[in-house]
Structures are given as C-alpha cells and as structure tokens.
Design an enzyme around this catalytic site. Structure first.
Site, PDB file in Angstrom:
ATOM      1  N   ALA A   1      -4.800  -3.627   6.983  1.00 24.36           N
ATOM      2  CA  ALA A   1      -6.106  -3.272   7.552  1.00 24.36           C
ATOM      3  C   ALA A   1      -7.010  -2.772   6.445  1.00 24.36           C
ATOM      4  O   ALA A   1      -6.547  -2.202   5.450  1.00 24.36           O
ATOM      5  CB  ALA A   1      -5.963  -2.193   8.628  1.00 24.36           C
TER       6      ALA A   1
ATOM      7  N   GLY B   1       0.811  -1.205   0.000  1.00 26.95           N
ATOM      8  CA  GLY B   1       0.000   0.000   0.000  1.00 26.95           C
ATOM      9  C   GLY B   1       0.845   1.255   0.000  1.00 26.95           C
ATOM     10  O   GLY B   1       2.070   1.221  -0.146  1.00 26.95           O
ATOM     11  N   PHE B   2       0.174   2.380   0.193  1.00 27.16           N
ATOM     12  CA  PHE B   2       0.816   3.692   0.133  1.00 27.16           C
ATOM     13  C   PHE B   2       1.942   3.824   1.158  1.00 27.16           C
ATOM     14  O   PHE B   2       3.102   4.071   0.799  1.00 27.16           O
ATOM     15  CB  PHE B   2      -0.259   4.760   0.353  1.00 27.16           C
ATOM     16  CG  PHE B   2       0.235   6.165   0.519  1.00 27.16           C
ATOM     17  CD1 PHE B   2       1.230   6.678  -0.301  1.00 27.16           C
ATOM     18  CD2 PHE B   2      -0.319   6.987   1.486  1.00 27.16           C
ATOM     19  CE1 PHE B   2       1.669   7.986  -0.152  1.00 27.16           C
ATOM     20  CE2 PHE B   2       0.105   8.292   1.641  1.00 27.16           C
ATOM     21  CZ  PHE B   2       1.107   8.786   0.824  1.00 27.16           C
TER      22      PHE B   2
ATOM     23  N   TYR C   1     -14.376   1.462  11.981  1.00 28.43           N
ATOM     24  CA  TYR C   1     -12.943   1.488  11.680  1.00 28.43           C
ATOM     25  C   TYR C   1     -12.138   1.842  12.924  1.00 28.43           C
ATOM     26  O   TYR C   1     -11.163   1.164  13.279  1.00 28.43           O
ATOM     27  CB  TYR C   1     -12.665   2.497  10.567  1.00 28.43           C
ATOM     28  CG  TYR C   1     -11.193   2.736  10.324  1.00 28.43           C
ATOM     29  CD1 TYR C   1     -10.383   1.733   9.804  1.00 28.43           C
ATOM     30  CD2 TYR C   1     -10.611   3.967  10.620  1.00 28.43           C
ATOM     31  CE1 TYR C   1      -9.031   1.945   9.597  1.00 28.43           C
ATOM     32  CE2 TYR C   1      -9.263   4.192  10.412  1.00 28.43           C
ATOM     33  CZ  TYR C   1      -8.476   3.182   9.897  1.00 28.43           C
ATOM     34  OH  TYR C   1      -7.146   3.389   9.701  1.00 28.43           O
TER      35      TYR C   1
ATOM     36  N   ASN D   1      -3.778  12.011   9.425  1.00 30.23           N
ATOM     37  CA  ASN D   1      -4.179  11.894   8.012  1.00 30.23           C
ATOM     38  C   ASN D   1      -2.941  11.937   7.121  1.00 30.23           C
ATOM     39  O   ASN D   1      -2.389  13.014   6.869  1.00 30.23           O
ATOM     40  CB  ASN D   1      -5.160  13.005   7.647  1.00 30.23           C
ATOM     41  CG  ASN D   1      -6.515  12.803   8.292  1.00 30.23           C
ATOM     42  OD1 ASN D   1      -6.632  12.816   9.514  1.00 30.23           O
ATOM     43  ND2 ASN D   1      -7.537  12.602   7.484  1.00 30.23           N
TER      44      ASN D   1
ATOM     45  N   ARG E   1      -8.347  18.616  10.041  1.00 20.81           N
ATOM     46  CA  ARG E   1      -7.577  17.403  10.265  1.00 20.81           C
ATOM     47  C   ARG E   1      -6.096  17.759  10.369  1.00 20.81           C
ATOM     48  O   ARG E   1      -5.650  18.813   9.891  1.00 20.81           O
ATOM     49  CB  ARG E   1      -7.774  16.401   9.113  1.00 20.81           C
ATOM     50  CG  ARG E   1      -9.206  15.899   8.953  1.00 20.81           C
ATOM     51  CD  ARG E   1      -9.644  15.017  10.090  1.00 20.81           C
ATOM     52  NE  ARG E   1     -10.983  14.466   9.883  1.00 20.81           N
ATOM     53  CZ  ARG E   1     -12.099  15.040  10.305  1.00 20.81           C
ATOM     54  NH1 ARG E   1     -12.052  16.206  10.950  1.00 20.81           N
ATOM     55  NH2 ARG E   1     -13.275  14.475  10.101  1.00 20.81           N
TER      56      ARG E   1
ATOM     57  N   VAL F   1      -3.645 -11.544   5.849  1.00 21.32           N
ATOM     58  CA  VAL F   1      -3.414 -11.767   7.276  1.00 21.32           C
ATOM     59  C   VAL F   1      -4.543 -12.579   7.902  1.00 21.32           C
ATOM     60  O   VAL F   1      -4.433 -13.014   9.053  1.00 21.32           O
ATOM     61  CB  VAL F   1      -3.259 -10.430   8.034  1.00 21.32           C
ATOM     62  CG1 VAL F   1      -1.977  -9.729   7.641  1.00 21.32           C
ATOM     63  CG2 VAL F   1      -4.477  -9.528   7.844  1.00 21.32           C
TER      64      VAL F   1
END
Length: 378
Positions: A86, A12-13, A189, A218, A257, A65
């Site tokens: 996740a 991922g990122f 979440y 964020n 944020r 996972v």
C-alpha cells in the site's frame, strides 16, 4: 504444516520482520515489492537495509500489485497471502489521490480478481488495515453515551481549539476504540484502507478463501525507514534531533497516538495468518495506551541522549485526527495475544538502533512544503 507465504509489500518495515518470523518457523516466503525509492532509495541493492535483510530469508520479486502478471507470478504455490502492499502517509494521500487509490484499491482488486478467476493454492488472506479507518474513534459523553465524532473543523483549529466536539454534547472523554466502532476515515489514505479491508473481507469468503483483517495502530521500532518523511514522527523527530534542528510540534503537542512495537505487530500478524480462531475476524493491533507528541519528544531526548529546541507552533494538518487508542481485548480473547513491549522499553530500543544508523538527509520539510502549497498544512 509448512506454508508457502506471499507477503505483498514484504520488503518494507513490517514485511521484512514478518518474513523472518515465518522463515524462523520453517515456512517458505516470497516477497512482492516495488522497492519504491521513497522507502528503499534510488539503488535498493546498495541503499536499502530492509531489502538486504529480507533477501536473507525470502525470495524477492520486484514488481507491483497493480500488475496482473507480477501478481500471477508471485502467487505461484502460495497458501497464505499477507497483503501489506500500500501507499502510506495520511498527508501525502490528500494530494496524490490517484496514486493511493490505484495502488491500494486497484492492487487489492487485481489480487482478488486473479484469485476469483484462476487456479491457485491460497487458503487464507490477511489484509493489513489501519487505525485510520476509524477517523476520530470513540468517546464517551458526560451522560455516558458512546459517540464517534466527525472530523475537526478547520475554523476551530485555526482558532487554537484542537479538541474533538460532538454537536449538542459537552466535554467528551476519550475511550479505547473497539472493532465494532463507526468507520469514518478523515483522509484519502484512510478511505483506501477501509476499501481494501472491505474488498478482502467481503470477496475472499465467497471464493473459498479464509480472511482476516489486522488494523494496525502506529507501528514503530528498529528497521523502520529513517529517510521516508511519511513513516511517522519517531523517525522524523529522531532525524531532526541528530541533525541538531528545531522540532516543530503541531497543534498543542497533546494529540496522542497508540504506538505499537514492531515485535508485537509481527506476532499479532503471524497469529492472524495461522490461528484457526482468526478466520473471519477483524483485530485491532495496538498497545492500548495513548502517548502524546510531547511525551514522544521527551522519550526521544532521553533515548538519544540529546535535546534540541522545540516549538509548539499551533500548526495543523487537515485530515489528521486528535486521538485514537485501540481496544485490544478481542485479539487477547480469541488468539491469546497481549502486546508485550511498553512504549518506554520500545522507544529505548528504537533510539539505540537509530544511533547505529547514518544520519539521513532531512526530507521532512519538503513534505510539509508540499502540503502547505496545497493549503493542507495551516
């Protein structure tokens, strides 16, 4: 000392950038990732720049996972585990509850179960937690008390009152939230991230493994998915701007944020995995600065060199928070780390990268429709 690093969710990122950081210092890296279409497209080998990038520096295992066999194979010879895997997305979590819980909580449980019952070489686990576990975070009352307000009421927001309130108190002033704050997440979440952190920080020490938690704010920057509608407003808004579409600004646009640049997140996570003083600690990873949605829009207009119509609609999502700003002093005090990239500089770099990427198909409206259908978007 050369480490064998396993990064779950590592394609991922954040994971792909982190893999490069470990590889740069000579460590061997393995990545376990499902290569989900929501992030990587339908044919990751051709549609995922993130996969191409991480494959240059790490051994990539396609797996989950939630699979004991996949985890067992990925853990072979690992000395450090960075647990990023996740399902992410506050809004989506409110109606895909089983998927979020199965992956986030179930996957973490399987990881710990294997480590508790089978031979391994793991000496430290870093769990990627989230600012979402704080809910609304910390505020100061008029008489100086620190309070942690509950979730905002649907009725208040429906009437246009988006501020945070505490029964019996007057005007509240937002203050940075430190790691000792009350944990009371407002979304599925957030609940799953709290459970992930609690499992790792409770179980790992009992089986002789060092543990550290990093609570990300964020995260943004070059390389983040521009096709995933749950990846954050910078990606969503930049795509809308490039398509020439109107931006619907929720609430009054003054919700804020703490945006933290990817390079700072990678360095903070690297220290959490390698620094001796990180053991047993929980760290906020943020910039310590709040940025409103209205300010985000203006910054993207400047960075992309184009403006589109905006509409402050008063729409709101159940489960969203109003504000949250991280207190980052613990990481500075214990690890000597201070975020280096300002939002102004970070969003400029992000925008320049966006302009080199293809304009993605807009799937944001579909995600909003899914929430509206379930009465989660008002």
């Amino acid at each position: 000392m050369t480490e064998q690093v396993l990064i779950t969710g590592g394609a991922g990122f954040i994971g792909s950038h982190l893999a490069r950081r470990f590889a740069r210092d000579g460590h061997r890296v393995t990545v376990l990732d499902t290569l989900a279409p929501q992030v990587h497209g339908d044919d990751p080998a051709t549609t995922s720049p993130l996969l191409r990038d991480v494959s240059e520096v790490a051994t990539v295992i396609e797996g989950s996972v939630t699979s004991t066999d996949d985890l067992r194979g990925a853990l072979k010879d690992a000395t450090i585990v960075i647990h990023l895997a996740a399902e992410t997305g506050t809004g989506q979590s409110m109606y895909e509850i089983d998927r979020y819980t199965t992956t986030n909580v179930g996957g973490t449980s399987k990881l710990l179960d294997l480590l508790a019952n089978e031979e391994h070489s793991v000496r430290r686990i870093v769990i990627a937690s989230s600012r979402s576990i704080y809910g609304e975070g910390a505020y100061r009352t008029e008489d100086g008390k620190v309070v942690y307000p509950g979730h905002r009421a649907d009725a208040d927001m429906a009437s246009g009152d988006f501020d945070v309130h505490e029964p019996g108190e007057g005007t509240l002033t937002l203050i940075p939230t430190d790691e000792s704050a009350l944990l009371h997440p407002s979304s599925v979440y957030g609940i799953t991230k709290q459970m992930q952190e609690s499992l790792i920080m409770t179980v790992a020490p009992t089986i002789g493994i060092e543990s550290t938690s990093v609570r990300y704010q964020n995260v943004y920057g070059p390389g983040q998915s521009l096709k995933n509608p749950y990846t954050g407003i910078l990606s969503i808004f930049s795509t809308l701007i490039r398509q020439g579409k109107e931006i619907n600004i929720f609430e009054d646009g003054e919700e804020s944020r703490d945006f933290v640049y990817i390079d700072d997140v990678v360095e903070a996570t690297y220290l959490a995995a390698t620094h001796p003083d990180a053991v047993g600690e929980v760290f906020n990873v943020g910039s310590g600065v709040g940025t409103t949605v209205n300010e985000v829009v203006d910054a993207l207009f400047a960075g992309l060199g184009r403006e589109v119509p905006t509409r402050i609609s008063g729409n709101y999502r159940l489960g969203d928070i109003r504000h949250n700003i991280a207190d980052t002093t613990r990481m500075t005090r214990l690890l000597g780390f201070t975020p280096a990239v300002s939002f102004r500089d970070g969003v400029a770099a992000f925008a320049q990268w966006v302009l080199t990427e293809p304009v993605e198909q807009d799937s944001y409206q579909r995600s909003l429709d899914e929430m509206a259908k379930r009465n989660l978007l008002k």
